[in-house]
Design a protein around this motif. Sequence first.
Motif, mmCIF file in Angstrom:
data_model
loop_
_atom_site.group_PDB
_atom_site.id
_atom_site.type_symbol
_atom_site.label_atom_id
_atom_site.label_comp_id
_atom_site.label_asym_id
_atom_site.label_seq_id
_atom_site.Cartn_x
_atom_site.Cartn_y
_atom_site.Cartn_z
ATOM 1 N N GLY A 24 -38.896 -41.235 -5.792
ATOM 2 C CA GLY A 24 -39.340 -40.338 -6.863
ATOM 3 C C GLY A 24 -40.432 -40.944 -7.720
ATOM 4 O O GLY A 24 -41.468 -40.309 -7.975
ATOM 5 N N LEU A 27 -43.787 -41.384 -5.673
ATOM 6 C CA LEU A 27 -44.537 -40.133 -5.537
ATOM 7 C C LEU A 27 -45.110 -39.686 -6.879
ATOM 8 O O LEU A 27 -46.237 -39.189 -6.951
ATOM 9 N N ALA A 28 -44.328 -39.857 -7.959
ATOM 10 C CA ALA A 28 -44.796 -39.451 -9.277
ATOM 11 C C ALA A 28 -46.009 -40.266 -9.710
ATOM 12 O O ALA A 28 -46.939 -39.745 -10.336
ATOM 13 N N TYR A 210 -37.998 -39.964 -12.863
ATOM 14 C CA TYR A 210 -39.038 -39.469 -11.955
ATOM 15 C C TYR A 210 -39.463 -38.032 -12.244
ATOM 16 O O TYR A 210 -40.614 -37.666 -11.982
ATOM 17 N N GLY A 214 -43.366 -36.920 -12.983
ATOM 18 C CA GLY A 214 -44.021 -36.025 -12.044
ATOM 19 C C GLY A 214 -43.859 -34.547 -12.293
ATOM 20 O O GLY A 214 -44.548 -33.735 -11.672
ATOM 21 N N ILE A 218 -42.917 -33.196 -8.527
ATOM 22 C CA ILE A 218 -42.118 -34.300 -7.993
ATOM 23 C C ILE A 218 -40.725 -33.813 -7.616
ATOM 24 O O ILE A 218 -40.138 -34.270 -6.631
ATOM 25 N N THR A 222 -39.273 -34.360 -3.840
ATOM 26 C CA THR A 222 -38.008 -35.049 -3.578
ATOM 27 C C THR A 222 -36.978 -34.104 -2.981
ATOM 28 O O THR A 222 -36.148 -34.527 -2.165
#
Length: 568
Positions: A24, A27-28, A210, A214, A218, A222
């Motif tokens: 998480g 990606l964020a 996260y 995001g 996000i 996820t």
Amino acid sequence: MGQPSTQASNAIIYVSYGVFLVIGTGLAWRMRKQSKGEYLSGNRTQTAFPLALNFIASVASKQQSRPNGDTDGNSRPTDGNAAPPGRRENGERLTRALGSGILFSFPELATLAGVQGVVVYALASALPLFVFSSLGPVIRRKCPEGFVLTEWTRQRYGVIAALYLSFMTLVTLFLYMVAELSAIGQVVNALTGLDGLPIIIVECIITTIYTSLGGFRISFLTDNIQGAMVMGLIVVATIAIGVETKIDTSLIEPSGLTKPTLLGWQLLYILPVAILTNDFFLSNFWLRTFASKTDRDLWLGITMAAGALLVIITLVGCTGLVAAWAGIWPGSDPENPVPGSIAFFALLEQLPAWVVGIVLVMSVTLSTAAFDSLQSAMVSSASNDIFRNRLNVWWIRGAVVLLIIPIVVIAIQAPSILQIFLISDLISAATIPVLVVGLSDTCYWWRGFEVVVGGLGGILTVFIFGTIYYGSALEGAQLILLQNGLYADDWAAFGAFVAAPFGGLLWGFGALAVRLSVQFVMAKVKGHRFDALDRPAYFPGETGSPLEGEAELVAEPGVGGKGAGKFV
């Protein structure tokens, strides 16, 4: 028993959370430069398959039980006519797929209503998703810049109706967050014997980190990973249970679980109404609906998600049947029978520890996916509905973080708090029918006044029905709270879910008649033409209509034919 050791259980749980934290936040971080609009929504960015995984992963859990817990353990009658006696005095759970609470609710319903109950619950949970593929394109055309249902409501009906729906949306999200944390705590305790509070706190911290970084996007990404994991884990767990469990075929017929029941027939109406209308209050669904690139992607995504949910819910529900036919439920001790709500966990006691470990990972995955979706949905809804996206999103995010504290406190208290869920179901059943009337362009004369009066009138109709049914105003008021739950042995709950939507529509049309009558009289008194039924040049909620408040209708008889007008 196949319960993992304390060390193994802790390792499985916290490693799973650690993986989600790394994924998480990673990606964020890559999306840290996104705009405020991208943080709050993802309009027209997603294709069919990611949408399907998201709908699978983000369907939130819902459970409801009574103050004294589920302790009845009554076996199901074999006459096929009624639910077990004593349901009024004992607990029950109602869970909306697919959070971790499904491990309690679906097997329990199987022990109460048998095969019929499992099939009805699966269909009632999966098929309502098609409302988003049906109405989503319509609402998106009418409100192309919006990303939640309340935005269309504001444009179509005005501020009062929008705030009414916004309040119910935020309250419902709050309750779902409470339910999910309560469920994961109970699941972990049942599977491992560990205290659920540390797990609840860790889940809140990880998902907050996260999703704060995001936002909606996000949560969407996820959920793709978590949805795929859930599908794989369900397959493995199903195979393991099927291989390791021995069914005694001589118990199938005496159990009565293959026969229809009164409860099963009632749920055939109650569950679709409750689930379908309450889904309208879940902005995490609307965020994903608006995120579809095209209407075709939305249809394909919903179709795949509904099919997968139908299979998953059926498989989980059937564990209650398997527990009964394997002689595990209600157990051999008539003085201390196994409650239906823990039939799934009683079944796991007979299986190897590695199977429990897989179910544990699946539970953590389900709960994390549901909770992060609810968090991002609450931020997006609050920003749009209350602050009109003018307030810095970090202030809203901070408010949601502070709100998690009472959510945790409530979640670790007696699960009777979740009785409020059924109240939310009744309110949605009363409100949504009068709300969707305005989706039809032919009903241009329908206003926010009718929506609010109809919604409140539907609840009043439940009280009137309960007073007549029970012969007591007190019990009529208690029916609004559905204190006897859904699994009672009478027609009260069924009648309440009939009274709410139909009563709401009757009150709505009554409010329409009153409003038109008043406007007619006022027009005559002031010497004006009665124009309340004039067809406008365009409708509130369509492209180009006013964005704030209820538009004022100004008749222009010379434009567009008889009764034409415009909103200014």
